[in-house]
Enzyme design. Structure first.
Site, PDB file in Angstrom:
ATOM      1  N   ASP A  39      -6.692  20.199 -12.642  1.00  0.00           N
ATOM      2  CA  ASP A  39      -7.099  18.945 -13.282  1.00  0.00           C
ATOM      3  C   ASP A  39      -6.666  19.039 -14.746  1.00  0.00           C
ATOM      4  O   ASP A  39      -7.192  19.843 -15.514  1.00  0.00           O
ATOM      5  CB  ASP A  39      -8.621  18.786 -13.141  1.00  0.00           C
ATOM      6  N   LYS A  82      -8.813   8.322 -18.728  1.00  0.00           N
ATOM      7  CA  LYS A  82      -9.078   8.980 -20.007  1.00  0.00           C
ATOM      8  C   LYS A  82      -7.860   8.857 -20.926  1.00  0.00           C
ATOM      9  O   LYS A  82      -7.443   7.759 -21.207  1.00  0.00           O
ATOM     10  CB  LYS A  82      -9.486  10.434 -19.736  1.00  0.00           C
ATOM     11  N   ARG A 122       0.845  -1.203   0.000  1.00  0.00           N
ATOM     12  CA  ARG A 122       0.000   0.000   0.000  1.00  0.00           C
ATOM     13  C   ARG A 122       0.880   1.252   0.000  1.00  0.00           C
ATOM     14  O   ARG A 122       0.619   2.217  -0.693  1.00  0.00           O
ATOM     15  CB  ARG A 122      -0.978   0.019   1.188  1.00  0.00           C
ATOM     16  N   TYR A 152     -15.591  19.113 -13.212  1.00  0.00           N
ATOM     17  CA  TYR A 152     -16.075  17.742 -13.454  1.00  0.00           C
ATOM     18  C   TYR A 152     -17.169  17.380 -12.420  1.00  0.00           C
ATOM     19  O   TYR A 152     -17.037  17.706 -11.241  1.00  0.00           O
ATOM     20  CB  TYR A 152     -14.879  16.778 -13.349  1.00  0.00           C
TER      21      TYR A 152
HETATM   22  C1  LIG Z   1     -13.311  11.405 -15.556  1.00  0.00           C
HETATM   23  C2  LIG Z   1     -12.804  12.643 -14.949  1.00  0.00           C
HETATM   24  C3  LIG Z   1     -12.495  12.709 -13.586  1.00  0.00           C
HETATM   25  C4  LIG Z   1     -12.739  11.554 -12.632  1.00  0.00           C
HETATM   26  O1  LIG Z   1     -11.926  10.463 -12.913  1.00  0.00           O
HETATM   27  P1  LIG Z   1     -12.335   8.929 -12.627  1.00  0.00           P
HETATM   28  O2  LIG Z   1     -11.145   8.180 -13.112  1.00  0.00           O
HETATM   29  O3  LIG Z   1     -13.580   8.649 -13.389  1.00  0.00           O
HETATM   30  O4  LIG Z   1     -12.551   8.823 -11.153  1.00  0.00           O
HETATM   31  C5  LIG Z   1     -11.972  13.891 -13.102  1.00  0.00           C
HETATM   32  N1  LIG Z   1     -11.772  14.955 -13.908  1.00  0.00           N
HETATM   33  C6  LIG Z   1     -12.066  14.930 -15.210  1.00  0.00           C
HETATM   34  C7  LIG Z   1     -11.823  16.130 -16.050  1.00  0.00           C
HETATM   35  C8  LIG Z   1     -12.591  13.775 -15.781  1.00  0.00           C
HETATM   36  O5  LIG Z   1     -12.897  13.763 -17.082  1.00  0.00           O
END
Ligand SMILES: *Cc1c(COP(=O)(O)O)cnc(C)c1O
Length: 390
Positions: A174, A199, A50, A102
């Protein structure tokens, strides 16, 4: 040494290109939850998985290098990365956050953090004056997401960093939409870069993962402590999948972006479409800032029909895109923010942010763009007779 290479090359030739003990050219997946200690009173690099393990560490090192940071962290999802980073805050602190954040981050900030006495204010981050006015004495964090989701608004990262430094607060960014191949927020002064590696970084719709990167070593220690305390770490198989996805990141991003730019322009010229949101279009208000802080406009765009019925008809007639939550994959993904990514946001909040019932988001994949255009053409034509005009 490898930092001198272009990012294209760094994706392949980094500190983990060859396993030092076996010569393996793919990072070995170490399925071990614990590590034997050779000495009674002096422990090795790895103790318990972990805390750290070699496969996850390889991914963490690679993303740190790509973002120009000192330390990376891999989590079980983008939301795990984001929510763990928020744990740097304490009761009584206040967050300034971009209003078109998001949907999952919106949910965490509005429904979880308040229970721990952490307040927030949503701001239009394209309006620097407004953001400056909303700073409070207890503001400890400015949370940026650019381009924003799903209306592709552009926040001036440098301006937000400057404001944050003036008020002694942290900045998170982000960077999911552009990835380090197109935008490197740490180099613009941001403290923590966050990713949904589900993504573009993973890129193949086969893994859910999150990443965080810091430049400041002290902040890195605090985040490492939280990662281990919270425990929402990425497993070794999934770490390996993200590592594999990263190798083709640049070529995927380049190809998808070229196609996205062409599609945005094409959609913009169609009478059935009311509005196209893409930072590469000349009418986009954030285009100039985008070009100052990033090297591309990205592979995501949104477009709007005059009604929900038209959006529905388009989705029902189009053949190539996957209709799904998510983005950043090899296949083109079409999504409906109202019920998908922003389903957790009340309707009035969505509307304030320009997320209408006629809005669709498109993440362009690796198909031939002319096939996408033909497909979209037939979908628009089939619905033409039933199009509800404004
Ligand atoms: C999908 C997404 C998230 C969240 O990520 P997960 O892997 O689904 O938890 C956060 N920020 C953006 C811009 C996203 O597209």
């Amino acid at each position: 040494m490898s930092e001198n290479y272009h990012i294209h090359t760094q994706l392949l030739h980094n500190d983990h290109k060859v396993c030092p003990s076996t010569g393996a050219v793919s990072v070995p997946i170490h399925h071990s939850s614990t590590f034997h200690q050779n000495s009674f009173d002096e422990f090795g690099i790895y103790e318990y998985a972990r805390g750290s393990n070699p496969t996850r560490k390889a991914l963490e090192d690679v993303i740190a290098q790509l973002e120009g940071g000192t330390r990376g962290f891999a989590f079980s999802s983008g939301m795990a990365a984001i929510s763990t980073a928020f744990m740097l805050l304490s009761e009584g602190d206040h967050v300034l956050i971009t209003e078109d954040v998001y949907g999952g981050t919106y949910r965490f900030v509005t429904e979880v953090l308040p229970r721990f006495g952490i307040e927030h204010t949503f701001v239009d981050m394209t309006n620097e004056v407004e953001v400056a006015e909303k700073v409070q004495p207890n503001t400890k964090l400015i949370y940026i997401e650019t381009p924003s989701n799903p209306t592709l608004k552009i926040t001036d990262i440098r301006a937000m960093v400057k404001l944050a430094k003036k008020h002694n607060c942290l900045t998170f960014c982000d960077n999911t939409f552009l990835t380090p191949v197109f935008q490197r927020p740490l180099e613009l002064g941001v403290d923590i870069v966050l990713h949904s590696a589900t993504k573009f970084l993973g890129g193949h719709s086969d893994v859910v993962a999150g990443l965080a990167v810091v430049k400041d070593e002290e902040l890195g220690k605090r985040l490492a402590f939280l990662q281990n305390s919270f425990g929402a770490i990425l497993g070794v198989q999934d770490s390996w999948l993200v590592l594999r996805g990263l190798k083709t990141l640049q070529v995927r991003m380049n190809a998808s972006t070229l196609a996205a730019a062409k599609l945005a322009e094409w959609l913009n010229g169609r009478q059935e479409v009311e509005k196209v949101y893409y930072p590469g279009l000349p009418q986009h208000p954030g285009k100039e800032i985008q070009e100052q802080q990033s090297t591309s406009h990205g592979a995501v765009l949104s477009f709007e029909f005059s009604s929900k019925e038209n959006a529905k008809a388009f989705v029902e007639n189009v053949k190539l895109p996957v209709f799904a939550v998510s983005l950043g994959a090899v296949e083109t993904i079409l999504s409906y923010p109202t019920t998908m990514s922003h389903g957790s946001m009340p309707k009035e909040e969505r509307e304030k942010r320009g997320i209408s019932d006629g809005l669709l988001r498109l993440s362009v994949g690796l198909e031939d763009v002319d096939d996408l255009i033909s497909d979209f053409t037939q979908a628009l034509e089939t619905i033409e007779s039933s199009l509800v005009k404004k």
